[in-house]
Scaffold this motif. Structure first.
Motif, mmCIF file in Angstrom:
data_model
loop_
_atom_site.group_PDB
_atom_site.id
_atom_site.type_symbol
_atom_site.label_atom_id
_atom_site.label_comp_id
_atom_site.label_asym_id
_atom_site.label_seq_id
_atom_site.Cartn_x
_atom_site.Cartn_y
_atom_site.Cartn_z
ATOM 1 N N VAL A 128 0.863 -1.186 0.000
ATOM 2 C CA VAL A 128 0.000 0.000 0.000
ATOM 3 C C VAL A 128 0.895 1.230 0.000
ATOM 4 O O VAL A 128 1.607 1.487 0.973
ATOM 5 N N GLY A 142 2.839 3.851 -3.212
ATOM 6 C CA GLY A 142 3.923 3.786 -4.201
ATOM 7 C C GLY A 142 4.821 5.005 -4.125
ATOM 8 O O GLY A 142 5.158 5.607 -5.137
ATOM 9 N N GLY A 143 5.200 5.381 -2.899
ATOM 10 C CA GLY A 143 6.195 6.455 -2.728
ATOM 11 C C GLY A 143 7.586 5.874 -2.927
ATOM 12 O O GLY A 143 7.756 4.843 -3.589
ATOM 13 N N PHE A 144 8.595 6.511 -2.324
ATOM 14 C CA PHE A 144 9.972 6.028 -2.511
ATOM 15 C C PHE A 144 10.126 4.587 -2.017
ATOM 16 O O PHE A 144 10.786 3.772 -2.661
ATOM 17 N N ALA A 145 9.512 4.286 -0.867
ATOM 18 C CA ALA A 145 9.680 2.950 -0.286
ATOM 19 C C ALA A 145 8.942 1.908 -1.126
ATOM 20 O O ALA A 145 9.522 0.879 -1.513
ATOM 21 N N ILE A 200 -1.127 -0.862 -4.433
ATOM 22 C CA ILE A 200 -2.331 -0.024 -4.347
ATOM 23 C C ILE A 200 -1.885 1.389 -3.975
ATOM 24 O O ILE A 200 -1.136 1.565 -3.005
ATOM 25 N N ASN A 204 -3.261 7.498 -5.904
ATOM 26 C CA ASN A 204 -2.946 8.217 -7.146
ATOM 27 C C ASN A 204 -2.450 7.217 -8.176
ATOM 28 O O ASN A 204 -1.958 6.152 -7.808
ATOM 29 N N ALA A 244 -6.654 2.921 -5.800
ATOM 30 C CA ALA A 244 -7.712 2.882 -4.778
ATOM 31 C C ALA A 244 -7.124 3.435 -3.488
ATOM 32 O O ALA A 244 -5.905 3.511 -3.323
ATOM 33 N N SER A 245 -8.020 3.804 -2.599
ATOM 34 C CA SER A 245 -7.565 4.292 -1.307
ATOM 35 C C SER A 245 -7.840 3.200 -0.267
ATOM 36 O O SER A 245 -8.979 2.759 -0.117
ATOM 37 N N ALA A 270 3.197 1.313 3.247
ATOM 38 C CA ALA A 270 4.194 2.354 2.944
ATOM 39 C C ALA A 270 3.441 3.627 2.567
ATOM 40 O O ALA A 270 3.669 4.230 1.531
ATOM 41 N N LYS A 282 2.801 18.700 0.721
ATOM 42 C CA LYS A 282 3.078 17.271 0.864
ATOM 43 C C LYS A 282 2.834 16.478 -0.416
ATOM 44 O O LYS A 282 3.207 15.335 -0.517
ATOM 45 N N GLN A 324 0.321 8.487 8.313
ATOM 46 C CA GLN A 324 -1.072 8.234 7.905
ATOM 47 C C GLN A 324 -1.168 6.759 7.497
ATOM 48 O O GLN A 324 -0.297 6.240 6.797
ATOM 49 N N MET A 376 7.216 0.283 6.088
ATOM 50 C CA MET A 376 8.493 0.905 5.711
ATOM 51 C C MET A 376 8.320 2.374 5.358
ATOM 52 O O MET A 376 7.199 2.888 5.248
ATOM 53 N N GLY A 377 9.450 3.050 5.181
ATOM 54 C CA GLY A 377 9.444 4.473 4.805
ATOM 55 C C GLY A 377 9.111 5.365 5.988
ATOM 56 O O GLY A 377 9.323 5.001 7.151
ATOM 57 N N ALA A 390 14.081 10.361 2.069
ATOM 58 C CA ALA A 390 13.949 9.463 0.924
ATOM 59 C C ALA A 390 14.925 8.286 1.000
ATOM 60 O O ALA A 390 14.573 7.153 0.663
ATOM 61 N N HIS A 429 19.562 15.159 -7.629
ATOM 62 C CA HIS A 429 18.113 15.217 -7.846
ATOM 63 C C HIS A 429 17.731 14.750 -9.247
ATOM 64 O O HIS A 429 16.756 14.021 -9.407
HETATM 65 C C1 LIG Z 1 8.271 19.148 0.502
HETATM 66 C C2 LIG Z 1 9.128 17.980 0.851
HETATM 67 C C3 LIG Z 1 10.499 18.024 0.592
HETATM 68 C C4 LIG Z 1 11.302 16.933 0.900
HETATM 69 N N1 LIG Z 1 12.648 17.011 0.613
HETATM 70 C C5 LIG Z 1 13.427 15.938 0.860
HETATM 71 C C6 LIG Z 1 14.796 15.959 0.500
HETATM 72 O O1 LIG Z 1 15.302 16.959 -0.016
HETATM 73 N N2 LIG Z 1 15.545 14.846 0.746
HETATM 74 C C7 LIG Z 1 14.987 13.726 1.328
HETATM 75 O O2 LIG Z 1 15.698 12.732 1.505
HETATM 76 N N3 LIG Z 1 13.714 13.676 1.672
HETATM 77 C C8 LIG Z 1 12.910 14.753 1.452
HETATM 78 N N4 LIG Z 1 11.583 14.699 1.783
HETATM 79 C C9 LIG Z 1 11.063 13.500 2.485
HETATM 80 C C10 LIG Z 1 10.782 12.379 1.518
HETATM 81 O O3 LIG Z 1 10.034 12.836 0.435
HETATM 82 C C11 LIG Z 1 10.054 11.268 2.280
HETATM 83 O O4 LIG Z 1 10.924 10.802 3.293
HETATM 84 C C12 LIG Z 1 9.666 10.114 1.368
HETATM 85 O O5 LIG Z 1 8.771 10.551 0.369
HETATM 86 C C13 LIG Z 1 9.032 8.981 2.170
HETATM 87 O O6 LIG Z 1 8.708 7.949 1.284
HETATM 88 P P1 LIG Z 1 7.517 6.947 1.604
HETATM 89 O O7 LIG Z 1 7.542 5.938 0.507
HETATM 90 O O8 LIG Z 1 7.595 6.488 3.008
HETATM 91 O O9 LIG Z 1 6.183 7.815 1.529
HETATM 92 P P2 LIG Z 1 5.625 8.759 0.391
HETATM 93 O O10 LIG Z 1 6.672 9.111 -0.590
HETATM 94 O O11 LIG Z 1 4.936 9.858 1.113
HETATM 95 O O12 LIG Z 1 4.546 7.856 -0.357
HETATM 96 C C14 LIG Z 1 3.357 7.437 0.244
HETATM 97 C C15 LIG Z 1 2.427 6.932 -0.853
HETATM 98 O O13 LIG Z 1 1.310 6.317 -0.237
HETATM 99 C C16 LIG Z 1 0.109 6.676 -0.912
HETATM 100 N N5 LIG Z 1 -0.967 6.553 0.076
HETATM 101 C C17 LIG Z 1 -1.083 7.142 1.267
HETATM 102 N N6 LIG Z 1 -2.170 6.725 1.932
HETATM 103 C C18 LIG Z 1 -2.788 5.834 1.111
HETATM 104 C C19 LIG Z 1 -3.963 5.050 1.232
HETATM 105 N N7 LIG Z 1 -4.717 5.059 2.339
HETATM 106 N N8 LIG Z 1 -4.311 4.264 0.201
HETATM 107 C C20 LIG Z 1 -3.567 4.220 -0.934
HETATM 108 N N9 LIG Z 1 -2.431 4.932 -1.080
HETATM 109 C C21 LIG Z 1 -2.039 5.723 -0.075
HETATM 110 C C22 LIG Z 1 0.384 8.097 -1.382
HETATM 111 O O14 LIG Z 1 -0.439 8.442 -2.485
HETATM 112 C C23 LIG Z 1 1.871 8.023 -1.752
HETATM 113 O O15 LIG Z 1 2.047 7.646 -3.101
HETATM 114 C C24 LIG Z 1 10.749 15.782 1.489
HETATM 115 C C25 LIG Z 1 9.380 15.723 1.742
HETATM 116 C C26 LIG Z 1 8.576 16.820 1.423
HETATM 117 C C27 LIG Z 1 7.106 16.752 1.696
#
Ligand SMILES: Cc1cc2nc3c(=O)[nH]c(=O)nc-3n(C[C@H](O)[C@H](O)[C@H](O)COP(=O)(O)OP(=O)(O)OC[C@H]3O[C@@H](n4cnc5c(N)ncnc54)[C@H](O)[C@@H]3O)c2cc1C
Length: 434
Positions: A21, A23-26, A44, A47, A88-89, A115, A136, A276, A309-310, A328, A392
């Motif tokens: 769940v 598709g962010g970085f993790a 899932i 977006n 889907a959410s 994630a 965000k 969240q 994770m993440g 990230a 970047h």
């Molecule tokens: C403005 C900003 C600047 C940043 N700059 C840096 C930087 O310079 N260097 C750095 O290392 N880090 C930076 N970060 C932090 C970095 O982006 C996060 O640490 C990273 O995105 C975490 O990855 P993640 O996969 O845990 O979560 P996210 O990348 O947040 O991904 C979460 C995913 O889950 C999906 N999701 C959430 N809830 C649900 C649900 N209920 N159902 C379905 N899908 C869902 C979302 O749509 C999203 O695609 C920054 C963050 C922000 C906001």
């Protein structure tokens, strides 16, 4: 039947099913690690695209177009034969039946990986939340861009000086990397774009305030990074207020703990995030920052087949008593680690705990100036900015996006020009999607 409980259509498989769940970085790193392996992967996400959060501020300030920092999952997964994407959410999970419930239907899992990252934390300041914008996701960035451009147009219309000041003034709350980078980009907008696009404004219009509750900026980086970013921003005429906290905001007037009042119709909140996640996780697993506590294998101990994770995961150990930083690199390393670990579990092989390798931090303050903390090496200035740009560009998903961002930055390096500043939808604070 409730759409959340009807079974979602998925390809039949004899492989174990791993549901991810988010598709962010993790999540993305995990899917890549499981590509074409003997498992069915279901990703899932609410977006249909992955977003590159570190550059959201550039979209907000018209430095880049939104589609250069987002990438569609379905395009990413072409050639991934064992991967299924469902937009889907996820609303709820039920560990006792290994079921995930979404707003579009339910599905069963053999392994579940959460994630879902974080959302903006306004720390209970309801009025501030109601009247300001977070940074965000890509919708937030576009909201900020439209709010700013619409307010600048409105400022040209009014003859009332106080109203014009409110429309052009900008307050950013939070002196972490997002706030510092946003303030730097806005200061450049103010210096190079405003006089060209709005020659009718007096020179002093558009004041930028950066408000930080602690005594320094970039507190997660070195002392040198903190002092350099402060020096750079002050040179760029950003009013940095340290040891100051926002206590209220009605859409025009910002009030602070020390009693200061600032007139501004634009307020961007980057001062905090909280985890969240869907319903169904026991409260006892939730720790500070609304993160989910996991062991060194990223597993919630109570549920042997659920992993986190993440940003959402808090791996609390002696070395990391508050969990790993929400950046990230942690998310990507955890995604890669969990791909290997899940495959080893399925092969009945022994597994190793997760170890984070800190590769350092970078932050930019406008063009040509950045700050780098790389192990023992701490430096700032032009070389740090080149490094920041290369890192970047390399990290953005998709060859076309890398090329577009690279060309954009090259043009802007020589001309100080930004993307077209178009108002293509009518932004209203009340109707915004968060
Ligand atoms: C403005 C900003 C600047 C940043 N700059 C840096 C930087 O310079 N260097 C750095 O290392 N880090 C930076 N970060 C932090 C970095 O982006 C996060 O640490 C990273 O995105 C975490 O990855 P993640 O996969 O845990 O979560 P996210 O990348 O947040 O991904 C979460 C995913 O889950 C999906 N999701 C959430 N809830 C649900 C649900 N209920 N159902 C379905 N899908 C869902 C979302 O749509 C999203 O695609 C920054 C963050 C922000 C906001």
């Amino acid at each position: 039947m409730n759409p959340g409980t009807a079974q979602m259509c998925l390809p039949k498989t004899t492989y174990p099913r791993i549901v991810i769940v988010g598709g962010g970085f993790a999540g993305l790193a995990l899917v890549k690690g499981l590509r074409n392996k003997a498992v069915q992967v279901v990703l899932i996400d609410r977006n249909n695209f992955h977003q590159f959060q570190p550059l959201l501020y550039q979209v907000a300030t018209s430095g880049l177009e939104p589609d250069s920092i987002v990438f569609p999952f379905r395009k990413q997964f072409s050639g991934y034969k064992n991967v299924v994407f469902r937009m889907a959410s996820v609303e709820k999970i039920e560990p006792s039946t290994n079921t995930v419930f979404t707003d579009k239907g339910a599905m069963q899992y053999d392994f579940l990986v959460l994630a879902t990252g974080t959302t903006t934390n306004f720390f209970g300041l309801e009025k501030v939340e109601e009247n300001s914008l977070g940074l965000k996701n890509i919708r937030n960035s576009l909201n900020i861009r439209h709010m700013m451009l619409q307010n600048l147009e409105q400022a040209a219309i009014t003859c009332n000086e106080e109203e014009r000041d409110a429309l052009t003034n900008f307050v950013i709350v939070g002196g972490g990397p997002a706030g510092v980078e946003m303030a730097g980009a806005l200061a450049e907008f103010c210096r190079y774009i405003l006089p060209k696009d709005y020659p009718e404004y007096p020179h002093s219009v558009m004041r930028i305030y950066l408000i930080e509750a602690s005594d320094k900026l970039l507190s997660s980086m070195s002392a040198k990074a903190s002092s350099k970013s402060l020096e750079y921003l002050r040179k760029m005429k950003v009013e940095v207020l340290l040891n100051e906290a926002v206590t209220g905001y009605d859409g025009t007037l910002v009030t602070t703990k020390s009693g200061r009042k600032i007139i501004a119709n634009n307020l961007v909140w980057t001062a905090g995030v909280k985890g969240q996640f869907p319903e169904g996780i026991d409260n006892e697993q939730i720790v500070t920052g609304n993160r989910i506590r996991v062991n060194e294998y990223l597993n919630i101990e109570k549920y042997s087949n659920i992993f986190v994770m993440g940003d959402l995961a808090a791996v609390i150990t002696k070395e990391s008593p508050k969990g790993h930083p929400q950046v990230a690199q942690v998310a990507i390393q955890q995604g890669k680690y969990l791909a290997k670990t899940l495959l080893r579990i399925l092969d009945n092989k022994p597994i190793e705990p997760f170890r984070y390798k800190d590769k350092g931090s970078l932050a930019t303050v406008g063009k040509r100036r950045a700050i780098a903390d790389l192990g023992r090496f701490r430096f700032a200035g032009f070389f740090a900015w080149i490094l920041w740009s290369v890192v970047h560009i390399m990290s953005i998903s998709g060859f076309k996006n890398k090329l577009v961002v690279g060309i954009n930055w090259l043009i802007s390096y020589f001309t100080y020009e930004k993307s077209n500043r178009l108002i293509i939808r009518n932004f209203k604070m009340k109707n915004r999607r968060k």
